[in-house]
Write a protein that holds these residues in place. Sequence first.
Motif, PDB file in Angstrom:
ATOM      1  N   ILE A 179     -16.765 -16.491  -6.668  1.00 13.60           N
ATOM      2  CA  ILE A 179     -17.001 -17.402  -7.791  1.00 13.60           C
ATOM      3  C   ILE A 179     -16.404 -18.758  -7.454  1.00 13.60           C
ATOM      4  CG2 ILE A 179     -16.540 -17.816 -10.236  1.00 13.60           C
ATOM      5  CD1 ILE A 179     -16.475 -14.777 -10.605  1.00 13.60           C
ATOM      6  N   LEU A 180     -17.263 -19.760  -7.436  1.00 14.03           N
ATOM      7  CA  LEU A 180     -16.790 -21.091  -7.056  1.00 14.03           C
ATOM      8  C   LEU A 180     -16.343 -21.886  -8.280  1.00 14.03           C
ATOM      9  CD1 LEU A 180     -19.629 -21.852  -4.491  1.00 14.03           C
ATOM     10  CD2 LEU A 180     -17.357 -20.939  -4.015  1.00 14.03           C
ATOM     11  N   ARG A 181     -16.952 -21.587  -9.410  1.00 15.42           N
ATOM     12  CA  ARG A 181     -16.560 -22.221 -10.653  1.00 15.42           C
ATOM     13  C   ARG A 181     -16.577 -21.171 -11.746  1.00 15.42           C
ATOM     14  NH1 ARG A 181     -17.071 -28.174 -11.755  1.00 15.42           N
ATOM     15  NH2 ARG A 181     -16.701 -28.836  -9.624  1.00 15.42           N
ATOM     16  N   ASP A 182     -15.565 -21.189 -12.581  1.00 14.80           N
ATOM     17  CA  ASP A 182     -15.476 -20.147 -13.605  1.00 14.80           C
ATOM     18  C   ASP A 182     -15.149 -20.800 -14.944  1.00 14.80           C
ATOM     19  OD1 ASP A 182     -15.334 -17.739 -14.834  1.00 14.80           O
ATOM     20  OD2 ASP A 182     -13.751 -16.887 -13.588  1.00 14.80           O
ATOM     21  N   ASN A 183     -16.067 -21.633 -15.411  1.00 13.60           N
ATOM     22  CA  ASN A 183     -15.793 -22.394 -16.635  1.00 13.60           C
ATOM     23  C   ASN A 183     -16.902 -22.199 -17.664  1.00 13.60           C
ATOM     24  OD1 ASN A 183     -13.423 -23.479 -15.556  1.00 13.60           O
ATOM     25  ND2 ASN A 183     -14.582 -25.050 -14.472  1.00 13.60           N
ATOM     26  N   ASN A 184     -17.362 -20.964 -17.755  1.00 12.59           N
ATOM     27  CA  ASN A 184     -18.417 -20.656 -18.710  1.00 12.59           C
ATOM     28  C   ASN A 184     -17.763 -19.979 -19.918  1.00 12.59           C
ATOM     29  OD1 ASN A 184     -21.087 -20.654 -19.377  1.00 12.59           O
ATOM     30  ND2 ASN A 184     -21.522 -18.661 -18.439  1.00 12.59           N
ATOM     31  N   TRP A 185     -17.674 -20.706 -21.025  1.00 12.83           N
ATOM     32  CA  TRP A 185     -16.905 -20.166 -22.161  1.00 12.83           C
ATOM     33  C   TRP A 185     -17.637 -19.003 -22.833  1.00 12.83           C
ATOM     34  CZ3 TRP A 185     -13.497 -22.526 -19.879  1.00 12.83           C
ATOM     35  CH2 TRP A 185     -13.433 -23.890 -19.696  1.00 12.83           C
ATOM     36  N   GLY A 186     -16.870 -18.089 -23.408  1.00 11.94           N
ATOM     37  CA  GLY A 186     -17.497 -16.902 -24.016  1.00 11.94           C
ATOM     38  C   GLY A 186     -16.663 -16.318 -25.148  1.00 11.94           C
ATOM     39  N   THR A 187     -16.877 -15.030 -25.371  1.00 12.57           N
ATOM     40  CA  THR A 187     -16.169 -14.337 -26.467  1.00 12.57           C
ATOM     41  C   THR A 187     -14.987 -13.555 -25.889  1.00 12.57           C
ATOM     42  OG1 THR A 187     -17.470 -12.361 -26.116  1.00 12.57           O
ATOM     43  CG2 THR A 187     -18.368 -13.994 -27.675  1.00 12.57           C
ATOM     44  N   ILE A 188     -14.194 -13.000 -26.764  1.00 12.01           N
ATOM     45  CA  ILE A 188     -13.034 -12.229 -26.272  1.00 12.01           C
ATOM     46  C   ILE A 188     -13.493 -10.994 -25.483  1.00 12.01           C
ATOM     47  CG2 ILE A 188     -12.723 -10.907 -28.439  1.00 12.01           C
ATOM     48  CD1 ILE A 188      -9.654 -11.144 -27.923  1.00 12.01           C
TER      49      ILE A 188
END
Length: 486
Positions: free
Chosen positions: A111-120
């Motif tokens: 994973i080069l970027r891990d900035n995908n917002w989500g749920t708990i």
Amino acid sequence: MQTLRASKCGLSTAQLPSYILDVIDALTKAGYEAYIVGGGVRDLILGLNPKDFDAVTNATPAQVKEVFGRRCRIIGRRFELAHVYAGRELVEVATFRAPPKKAVTSASGMILRDNNWGTIEQDFVRRDFSINAMYYQPRKGIVLDFCHAIDDIKNKTLRLLGDPTLRFEEDPVRMLRTLRFAAKLNFSIAPEILEIFTPELTQLLRDISPHRLYDESQKLFTMGHLNRVLPMLIDFGIWHQLFADISPDISTFIERAAINTDQRIQMGKTINPAFFYAVLLWKPFLERCNFYLSKGVVPAEARAQAGLDVLKRQATRTIIPRFAETFIREVWEMQTRLLNPKPQQIQALSTHARFRAGFDFLLLREKSGDDTTQGMGVWWDAYQQMSTDEKERAISQYNRQRAKSRRKATTDDVVETKSVAAITEIEPLVNEPEPRSRRERKSRAKSERPVQPTSSNGSEIGYDHPILKRKRVKRDLSQVIFGPTQ
Ligand code: ATP
Ligand code: MG
């Protein structure tokens, strides 16, 4: 998902420092969800003293910044985070993450970027180990446990969430984290991890930046169970990925240094993580010194160049920061000074800023059976306990013995035999380190400095090599740093 009563897990707000409660409260007051997660919850449940507390929220980093204003800084590109300063403490506030989009993973699945917002719920599956994925809401007195992590804590088992191969491919640093937590918590590694955790898989660590690997190596050195993790690093094939030229065997010297480091941490003493690098790289350093000496390079130059070479090689795996590199080279240089001090310099040496580290290193070598220290570790140990009169007597006795053995001596390998001048100052232990950036190199080249003696293949120096022609530089004594013993 099961909701556990915090009190049933042995948790209470009384155990929490006020700064983490402040962060949770401020986020909750602003209308966001906020939990303590990770090592803080895990360690409290285990009855350990957490190193720090991490928070997680549904607020985006920008929204966290709105809540905390100037107390907050957004950091990280691959993994964006908010750093919130609460008093003198720093809390990492992460935002719930969803699985990353395909476009931001490398060919090997990293994973080069891990900035995908989500749920708990999505955030939970993105965490590494079950025991690190418990969400504690201290004001509600609840712990959200999505995967029976509490059982893994009870059974002392380290279990990755999801498919272990995929999770290691996504982020190979999780391999290091596996060994760190297994050693730190004395947990067993789940069989499904052991099955796939092969030395071949550790090759994935080659894709990790040497800066990040340095940070991880520091965590391994300072977790308090260094001696336990060292053989694991060898067994799992991680050693080769972290240390370029250090043969994977744990010498008595390395083992003693590791035990010593762990003991200092347990006693709450400070440690300089670079010290352990100095220990690990000592043998490659000596070998490189001997290589230069065998080519006829004078000892001081041989040591200086060997130090640079060894650290440069190591930087292909872990980039040791410049200040730490200087520390390491000074500790090594101190070995020569402490082994064969000029009598006039003994007192000044004992108050030198690097004396303490250099002496500890010397004594560790000696206690590990290294007789090339010629008993000087014990000598310096005794010297420090003496009164002024006793010191004077010890110095003149040392002087007599030195003169006697000098008459007998022919040459000495690493130790330089210079004519004894009546100098009581100490020359700088190491010269300016080699510049790293092109700009630094250019400006250095402009100055009068002679060419650095690196050979094209790193193993041979011809006799027209600049190092052999290098003139002895008159050192600038204004750079000498005197300071209190550390
Ligand atoms: P420590 O006691 O070393 O602080 P920790 O578990 O708190 O241990 P951190 O590095 O502080 O570790 O990370 C906080 C939490 O973030 C972890 O508990 C874990 O849930 C998550 N995390 C950290 N690094 C990773 C990673 N590489 N992959 C997945 N989750 C991670
Ligand atoms: Mg933590």
